[in-house]
Motif scaffolding. Structure first.
Motif, PDB file in Angstrom:
ATOM      1  N   ARG A 105      43.277  51.749  36.820  1.00 10.42           N
ATOM      2  CA  ARG A 105      44.248  50.988  35.498  1.00 10.42           C
ATOM      3  C   ARG A 105      44.264  49.633  35.099  1.00 10.42           C
ATOM      4  N   ASP A 106      44.003  48.830  36.041  1.00 12.84           N
ATOM      5  CA  ASP A 106      43.990  47.381  35.988  1.00 12.84           C
ATOM      6  C   ASP A 106      42.723  47.203  35.038  1.00 12.84           C
ATOM      7  N   LEU A 107      41.553  47.764  35.212  1.00 13.88           N
ATOM      8  CA  LEU A 107      40.539  47.460  34.625  1.00 13.88           C
ATOM      9  C   LEU A 107      40.552  48.121  33.032  1.00 13.88           C
ATOM     10  N   ARG A 108      41.291  49.216  32.901  1.00 17.42           N
ATOM     11  CA  ARG A 108      41.441  49.465  31.459  1.00 17.42           C
ATOM     12  C   ARG A 108      42.312  48.763  30.786  1.00 17.42           C
ATOM     13  N   ASN A 109      43.196  48.136  31.266  1.00 13.57           N
ATOM     14  CA  ASN A 109      44.188  46.969  30.893  1.00 13.57           C
ATOM     15  C   ASN A 109      43.541  45.836  30.542  1.00 13.57           C
ATOM     16  N   ARG A 110      42.385  45.468  31.074  1.00 15.96           N
ATOM     17  CA  ARG A 110      41.889  44.245  30.848  1.00 15.96           C
ATOM     18  C   ARG A 110      40.668  44.090  29.929  1.00 15.96           C
ATOM     19  N   VAL A 111      41.415  43.991  28.545  1.00 13.40           N
ATOM     20  CA  VAL A 111      40.475  44.497  27.395  1.00 13.40           C
ATOM     21  C   VAL A 111      39.240  43.662  27.385  1.00 13.40           C
ATOM     22  N   SER A 112      39.359  42.189  27.810  1.00 15.48           N
ATOM     23  CA  SER A 112      38.283  41.524  27.848  1.00 15.48           C
ATOM     24  C   SER A 112      37.440  41.506  29.098  1.00 15.48           C
TER      25      SER A 112
END
Length: 295
Positions: A279-286
């Motif tokens: 989840r954290d990775l999908r929300n880190r667009v950059s």
């Protein structure tokens, strides 16, 4: 895969922009797909719960668990009560209400479980289908047929399961992993995710890629269930297979890499820690990952 990606190329996050795209601000839970997950025989409830948590944390709007045990061993998941737990017979009465299905996580090979799997295969109405674990064993043993009708199918074998599917041995699979993935894709007319160090993703047409994310922390029980739930989730969200399948494989490995960077592995890393990291990775667009460093 797309035509611009030759066989043997590495999977990178640049090839699946829709996985990281911003969400529709007017979206609702129906917008982001419903996932049904069939599995959870006696003693294996954790497998289907892990898959469900991965589907939920990776962005599916609704997650339904179709448990093969009767009666259900638990009424709900206390960590994620958002998931809806059902008796498999009841949920399979309307399989087309799901946007994607996952089957096999802790399914078991009891006759009743195999009958439920056959029911799903015959009634999924072209919904994307991910087959893992005991569903693959049932296929290898001839308990189910690969005449699963039209619609996307993803098989996610580890090397021993791949060997059973191809009626060979694990050493042969490991000696030529890309070739084994291509043989599976041709034999079963499906997308193949051949798990292991440097997971191979192969399209039904035989174009294959190699994943470079991940580490030995993934070598623990339940991580394959997490990957299956993640695959089902991205497909249910309407992301095309060419992006959803390599995207799920990359995210799964990158989540393990992120946990190791935080000092939470590789020793003792657990499958239950992966959904939050995904989840954290999908929300880190950059988010960018240095793919040049060794595993």
């Amino acid at each position: 895969m797309t035509s611009i990606l030759p066989s043997g190329s590495p999977i990178t996050e640049l090839q699946f922009p829709l996985v990281f795209a911003a969400r529709d601000p007017e979206g609702h839970k129906g917008t982001f797909g419903s996932v049904g997950i069939l599995g959870g025989s006696s003693g294996m409830t954790g497998a289907v719960i892990l898959a469900g948590r991965a589907a939920l944390k990776s962005g599916a709007g609704k997650v339904y668990l179709a448990l093969t045990q009767t009666p259900k061993p638990v009424a709900y998941d206390s960590l994620n009560p958002e998931m809806m737990l059902h008796d498999a017979h009841a949920l399979l009465e309307k399989p087309a209400t799901m946007d994607a299905w996952v089957a096999g996580c802790g399914l078991g090979l009891a006759p009743a479980a195999l009958n439920l799997l056959r029911l799903l295969l015959s009634a999924r109405a072209e919904r994307p289908l991910v087959l893992d674990a005991d569903a693959l064993n049932a296929l290898a043993q001839g308990d189910i047929s690969n005449t699963w009708g039209r619609g996307l199918v993803v098989l996610t074998p580890h090397p021993a399961e791949a060997a059973r599917l191809l009626q060979t041995d694990t050493q042969t699979i490991q000696a030529d992993r890309p070739g084994a993935a291509q043989k599976l894709a041709h034999a079963y007319h499906a997308w193949i995710v051949l798990k292991g160090a440097r997971t191979i993703v192969c399209s039904p047409s035989g174009v294959w890629q190699i994943n470079t994310s991940g580490n030995v922390g993934l070598a623990t029980g339940g991580t394959g269930d997490v990957l299956s739930g993640l695959l089902g989730s991205l497909l249910a969200q309407g992301i095309p297979a060419e992006q959803a399948i390599p995207g799920a494989v990359w995210l799964h490995g990158a989540a393990a890499d992120a946990l190791v960077e935080q000092g939470r592995g590789p020793i003792g890393l657990t499958a239950g820690e992966l959904p939050q990291a995904i989840r954290d990775l999908r929300n880190r667009v950059s988010f960018k990952k240095d793919t040049t460093k060794p595993l």
